[in-house]
Design a protein around this motif. Structure first.
Motif, PDB file in Angstrom:
ATOM      1  N   GLU A   9       0.844  -1.194   0.000  1.00 15.34           N
ATOM      2  CA  GLU A   9       0.000   0.000   0.000  1.00 15.34           C
ATOM      3  C   GLU A   9       0.876   1.239   0.000  1.00 15.34           C
ATOM      4  OE1 GLU A   9      -3.235   0.277   2.739  1.00 15.34           O
ATOM      5  OE2 GLU A   9      -3.414  -1.898   2.845  1.00 15.34           O
ATOM      6  N   ALA A  10       0.330   2.306  -0.527  1.00 19.03           N
ATOM      7  CA  ALA A  10       1.063   3.570  -0.559  1.00 19.03           C
ATOM      8  C   ALA A  10       1.265   4.057   0.871  1.00 19.03           C
ATOM      9  CB  ALA A  10       0.293   4.603  -1.365  1.00 19.03           C
ATOM     10  N   PRO A  11       2.458   4.608   1.174  1.00 13.37           N
ATOM     11  CA  PRO A  11       2.683   5.129   2.533  1.00 13.37           C
ATOM     12  C   PRO A  11       1.842   6.385   2.768  1.00 13.37           C
ATOM     13  CG  PRO A  11       4.541   5.635   1.119  1.00 13.37           C
ATOM     14  CD  PRO A  11       3.617   4.778   0.318  1.00 13.37           C
ATOM     15  N   HIS A  12       1.537   6.622   3.999  1.00  6.83           N
ATOM     16  CA  HIS A  12       0.798   7.827   4.370  1.00  6.83           C
ATOM     17  C   HIS A  12       1.799   8.915   4.722  1.00  6.83           C
ATOM     18  CE1 HIS A  12      -3.006   5.708   4.428  1.00  6.83           C
ATOM     19  NE2 HIS A  12      -2.395   4.735   5.091  1.00  6.83           N
ATOM     20  N   SER A  13       1.468  10.116   4.389  1.00  6.31           N
ATOM     21  CA  SER A  13       2.345  11.217   4.764  1.00  6.31           C
ATOM     22  C   SER A  13       1.524  12.275   5.474  1.00  6.31           C
ATOM     23  CB  SER A  13       3.030  11.820   3.533  1.00  6.31           C
ATOM     24  OG  SER A  13       2.068  12.358   2.660  1.00  6.31           O
ATOM     25  N   VAL A  14       2.200  13.015   6.315  1.00  3.19           N
ATOM     26  CA  VAL A  14       1.563  14.068   7.100  1.00  3.19           C
ATOM     27  C   VAL A  14       2.391  15.331   6.923  1.00  3.19           C
ATOM     28  CG1 VAL A  14       0.886  14.787   9.424  1.00  3.19           C
ATOM     29  CG2 VAL A  14       0.753  12.378   8.789  1.00  3.19           C
ATOM     30  N   ARG A  15       1.729  16.405   6.630  1.00  2.00           N
ATOM     31  CA  ARG A  15       2.430  17.684   6.517  1.00  2.00           C
ATOM     32  C   ARG A  15       2.440  18.353   7.887  1.00  2.00           C
ATOM     33  NH1 ARG A  15       3.299  19.115   1.166  1.00  2.00           N
ATOM     34  NH2 ARG A  15       1.964  17.997  -0.283  1.00  2.00           N
ATOM     35  N   LEU A  16       3.611  18.791   8.293  1.00  2.00           N
ATOM     36  CA  LEU A  16       3.772  19.440   9.590  1.00  2.00           C
ATOM     37  C   LEU A  16       4.420  20.800   9.396  1.00  2.00           C
ATOM     38  CD1 LEU A  16       5.324  16.436  11.547  1.00  2.00           C
ATOM     39  CD2 LEU A  16       2.943  17.176  11.626  1.00  2.00           C
ATOM     40  N   SER A  17       4.020  21.730  10.229  1.00  2.00           N
ATOM     41  CA  SER A  17       4.728  23.007  10.231  1.00  2.00           C
ATOM     42  C   SER A  17       6.064  22.794  10.944  1.00  2.00           C
ATOM     43  CB  SER A  17       3.903  24.076  10.954  1.00  2.00           C
ATOM     44  OG  SER A  17       3.883  23.806  12.345  1.00  2.00           O
ATOM     45  N   VAL A  18       6.936  23.752  10.827  1.00  2.00           N
ATOM     46  CA  VAL A  18       8.238  23.657  11.493  1.00  2.00           C
ATOM     47  C   VAL A  18       8.043  23.539  13.003  1.00  2.00           C
ATOM     48  CG1 VAL A  18      10.397  24.882  11.942  1.00  2.00           C
ATOM     49  CG2 VAL A  18       9.414  24.912   9.648  1.00  2.00           C
ATOM     50  N   ASP A  19       7.121  24.332  13.551  1.00  2.00           N
ATOM     51  CA  ASP A  19       6.863  24.282  14.995  1.00  2.00           C
ATOM     52  C   ASP A  19       6.287  22.933  15.421  1.00  2.00           C
ATOM     53  OD1 ASP A  19       7.796  26.857  15.294  1.00  2.00           O
ATOM     54  OD2 ASP A  19       5.793  27.770  15.193  1.00  2.00           O
ATOM     55  N   GLU A  20       5.340  22.400  14.618  1.00  2.00           N
ATOM     56  CA  GLU A  20       4.760  21.102  14.953  1.00  2.00           C
ATOM     57  C   GLU A  20       5.825  20.014  14.931  1.00  2.00           C
ATOM     58  OE1 GLU A  20       0.200  21.373  13.267  1.00  2.00           O
ATOM     59  OE2 GLU A  20       1.841  21.044  11.848  1.00  2.00           O
ATOM     60  N   ARG A  21       6.641  20.027  13.897  1.00  2.00           N
ATOM     61  CA  ARG A  21       7.703  19.011  13.785  1.00  2.00           C
ATOM     62  C   ARG A  21       8.655  19.084  14.972  1.00  2.00           C
ATOM     63  NH1 ARG A  21      10.080  15.521  10.287  1.00  2.00           N
ATOM     64  NH2 ARG A  21      12.353  15.357  10.381  1.00  2.00           N
ATOM     65  N   ALA A  22       9.055  20.280  15.347  1.00  2.00           N
ATOM     66  CA  ALA A  22       9.955  20.446  16.489  1.00  2.00           C
ATOM     67  C   ALA A  22       9.308  19.926  17.770  1.00  2.00           C
ATOM     68  CB  ALA A  22      10.343  21.913  16.639  1.00  2.00           C
ATOM     69  N   ARG A  23       8.033  20.233  17.954  1.00  2.00           N
ATOM     70  CA  ARG A  23       7.312  19.793  19.156  1.00  2.00           C
ATOM     71  C   ARG A  23       7.205  18.268  19.191  1.00  2.00           C
ATOM     72  NH1 ARG A  23       2.720  22.667  18.669  1.00  2.00           N
ATOM     73  NH2 ARG A  23       1.490  20.949  17.906  1.00  2.00           N
ATOM     74  N   TYR A  24       6.892  17.651  18.040  1.00  2.00           N
ATOM     75  CA  TYR A  24       6.769  16.194  17.994  1.00  2.00           C
ATOM     76  C   TYR A  24       8.119  15.505  18.165  1.00  2.00           C
ATOM     77  CZ  TYR A  24       2.008  17.025  16.356  1.00  2.00           C
ATOM     78  OH  TYR A  24       0.706  17.425  16.252  1.00  2.00           O
ATOM     79  N   LEU A  25       9.161  16.077  17.583  1.00  2.00           N
ATOM     80  CA  LEU A  25      10.497  15.504  17.762  1.00  2.00           C
ATOM     81  C   LEU A  25      10.910  15.536  19.226  1.00  2.00           C
ATOM     82  CD1 LEU A  25      12.423  16.874  14.662  1.00  2.00           C
ATOM     83  CD2 LEU A  25      11.972  14.471  15.204  1.00  2.00           C
ATOM     84  N   LEU A  26      10.568  16.621  19.906  1.00  2.00           N
ATOM     85  CA  LEU A  26      10.869  16.718  21.331  1.00  2.00           C
ATOM     86  C   LEU A  26      10.102  15.657  22.116  1.00  2.00           C
ATOM     87  CD1 LEU A  26      12.374  18.364  23.505  1.00  2.00           C
ATOM     88  CD2 LEU A  26      10.354  19.799  23.665  1.00  2.00           C
ATOM     89  N   GLY A  27       8.828  15.502  21.790  1.00  2.06           N
ATOM     90  CA  GLY A  27       8.009  14.498  22.473  1.00  2.06           C
ATOM     91  C   GLY A  27       8.438  13.075  22.165  1.00  2.06           C
ATOM     92  N   ALA A  28       8.968  12.854  20.964  1.00  2.00           N
ATOM     93  CA  ALA A  28       9.376  11.510  20.558  1.00  2.00           C
ATOM     94  C   ALA A  28      10.636  11.054  21.283  1.00  2.00           C
ATOM     95  CB  ALA A  28       9.603  11.467  19.046  1.00  2.00           C
ATOM     96  N   ALA A  29      11.399  11.978  21.820  1.00  2.00           N
ATOM     97  CA  ALA A  29      12.602  11.663  22.614  1.00  2.00           C
ATOM     98  C   ALA A  29      13.524  10.671  21.911  1.00  2.00           C
ATOM     99  CB  ALA A  29      12.200  11.136  23.986  1.00  2.00           C
ATOM    100  N   GLY A  30      13.828  10.951  20.641  1.00  2.00           N
ATOM    101  CA  GLY A  30      14.777  10.107  19.930  1.00  2.00           C
ATOM    102  C   GLY A  30      14.155   9.009  19.088  1.00  2.00           C
ATOM    103  N   MET A  31      12.872   8.759  19.265  1.00  2.00           N
ATOM    104  CA  MET A  31      12.192   7.770  18.431  1.00  2.00           C
ATOM    105  C   MET A  31      11.983   8.343  17.040  1.00  2.00           C
ATOM    106  SD  MET A  31       8.944   6.372  20.584  1.00  2.00           S
ATOM    107  CE  MET A  31       8.364   5.002  19.668  1.00  2.00           C
TER     108      MET A  31
END
Length: 126
Positions: A9-31
């Protein structure tokens, strides 16, 4: 008979703003973000998570390495052994306060060891 693999199946993609990406990366803690999003969705939907609970994030590994290094270079165990030896040889007088401090320090070290062992992946435990 055909040896064709089933089409993925085709992969799903999500568009994130720079702020959203930074916030999620922080929450992911290296994941990786994909794994983080899957884990969050599973938790939100109350589904069992796929992530192995013994898998350590890079931050966890760094923290454990610092703790092991500190414990390895500290003289806590050696100092407790010297105190125990002096007590056994009766070269120091043991008061109830001294005994309480030594027992508390021993229990603290055992607790620290037990906590660290629970953080290690099962395959690395002895």
């Amino acid at each position: 008979m055909s040896d064709k693999k089933p089409k993925r199946e085709a992969p799903h993609s999500v568009r994130l703003s720079v702020d959203e990406r930074a916030r999620y990366l922080l929450g992911a803690a290296g994941m990786p973000l994909g794994a983080f999003f899957k884990m969050c969705a599973d938790l939100y939907l109350d589904l069992p998570t796929v992530r192995d609970r013994n898998e350590l994030t890079p931050q966890d590994r760094d923290s454990l390495a610092r703790i092991y290094n500190w414990l390895g270079t500290s003289r806590i165990g050696s100092n407790l052994n010297q105190i125990a030896k002096a007590i056994n040889e009766r070269t120091i007088t043991v008061t109830p306060e001294t005994e309480a401090v030594v027992c508390e320090a021993s229990r603290a070290l055992i607790t620290i060891r037990d906590i660290l062992l629970t953080l290690l992946p099962k395959k690395r435990r002895r």
